[in-house]
Design a protein around this motif. Structure first.
Motif: not given
Length: 268
Positions: A111-117
Motif C-alpha cells: 500500500p503506497i500511502n503507508v510510506f508518507p503516513l
C-alpha cells in the motif's frame, strides 16, 4: 457467512497494514538517529534552544503583550515552535517517502500511502517522547486542571491530521514534479512566518490578520496556547475550528492521493 469472511479479510488487511507501518516507523527512526547521542530528544532540544534565542532577541520588546512576563512569552513561543517543527519535519520527510522507496514498490506490492503516513507516525513517536511531556507539565502547572491536560489531545490531533493530509499531497505531487522540494522549502518558510510563533498577533495590521487566519496552524497554535497557558477551561470554538479544518485537509489529501495512485508506478 459472506459478511463474516469479508470482515475477517478486512481485519487481516488492517493488521498487515499496521505491522508494515510499525516496521517502517522503526526503520525510519533507526536510520534517522543512527550514531546520534541524544536521538529523539533532539526534537525537544531544538524548540528549547530556539525559544531561548527568540526570548533573548524579542522577549523584552514583546513581553507587555504577555502580561509583562518573560516566562509567559517563553511558554507561548515554545508551544508555537513545537507545532511548526512537527509540521515542517513530518511533511518534508513525507514528501520524498514514496519516491525514495520506488525500487521497493517495483518489486513488492505494498500500500503506497503507508510510506508518507509512516513518516507522520515516526514524528508522532518522537514528539510523544520529546516535547509532549514538557508541554503536559507546563499545562498542569499553569492551569492546575487535568481537563486542560486531557484537552491538549484535541489540538494535537488536529496537528497530526493536518500534517498527514499535507504529507499525502506533497508525497504524491513529488512523483510528478521532482523540483517540488525546492518549492516546498519556500512554502514551509512562508507557513513559519505567517504563524504567530515568536510575535504576538496584535502587532499584525488588522487588514492582514484575515490572511493569517487562513493558515490552519494559526488555529492549532492558538488552541494549544489557550488550553495550556490561559488558566481557563478549553475554548471549544478554537478546538472545533482547528479540528474541522484539519480533518478537511486530511480527507482532501487522502482523496487526491487515492485518485492519483494509478499513475504512480509508471513514474517510479
Amino acid at each position: 457467512m459472506r459478511v463474516s469472511k469479508t470482515l475477517i479479510f478486512q481485519d487481516a488487511n488492517l493488521t498487515r497494514y499496521l505491522e508494515l507501518l510499525q516496521v517502517l516507523v522503526t526503520r525510519n527512526l533507526k536510520v534517522r538517529y543512527r550514531g546520534s547521542i541524544l536521538g529523539i530528544y533532539w526534537s525537544l532540544l531544538n524548540p528549547l534552544l530556539m525559544t531561548a534565542a527568540y526570548t533573548t532577541i524579542f522577549g523584552m520588546a514583546f513581553r507587555h503583550y504577555y502580561e509583562n512576563s518573560i516566562i509567559n512569552y517563553m511558554l507561548e513561543v515554545f508551544a508555537g515552535l513545537v507545532v511548526i517543527n512537527f509540521f515542517s519535519a513530518a511533511t518534508t520527510q513525507a514528501l520524498t517517502s514514496v519516491v525514495s522507496n520506488g525500487e521497493l514498490l517495483n518489486k513488492i506490492r505494498l500500500p503506497i500511502n503507508v510510506f508518507p503516513l509512516s513518516m507522520i507516525a515516526a514524528n508522532i513517536f518522537q514528539f510523544v517522547c520529546g516535547s509532549l511531556p514538557f508541554l503536559v507539565v507546563a499545562t498542569l502547572l499553569t492551569s492546575q486542571n487535568f481537563i486542560n491536560v486531557l484537552a491538549l489531545i484535541l489540538p494535537l490531533l488536529s496537528l497530526v491530521c493536518f500534517s498527514a493530509g499535507v504529507g499525502l499531497v506533497v508525497s504524491a505531487l513529488f512523483i510528478f514534479f521532482r523540483d517540488l522540494p525546492y518549492f516546498y522549502e519556500l512554502v514551509v518558510s512562508l507557513t513559519w512566518f505567517s504563524s504567530p510563533i515568536f510575535y504576538p498577533v496584535e502587532i499584525v495590521p488588522a487588514n492582514i490578520r484575515p490572511i493569517l487566519a487562513l493558515n490552519p496552524l494559526t488555529w492549532i497554535i492558538a488552541s494549544i496556547r489557550q488550553i495550556a497557558f490561559s488558566g481557563e477551561l478549553p475554548d471549544l470554538s478554537l478546538i472545533g475550528t482547528s479540528l474541522l479544518t484539519s480533518c478537511v485537509v486530511l480527507v482532501v489529501g487522502w482523496k487526491l492521493f487515492s485518485n492519483w495512485r494509478s499513475q504512480f508506478m509508471d513514474l517510479l
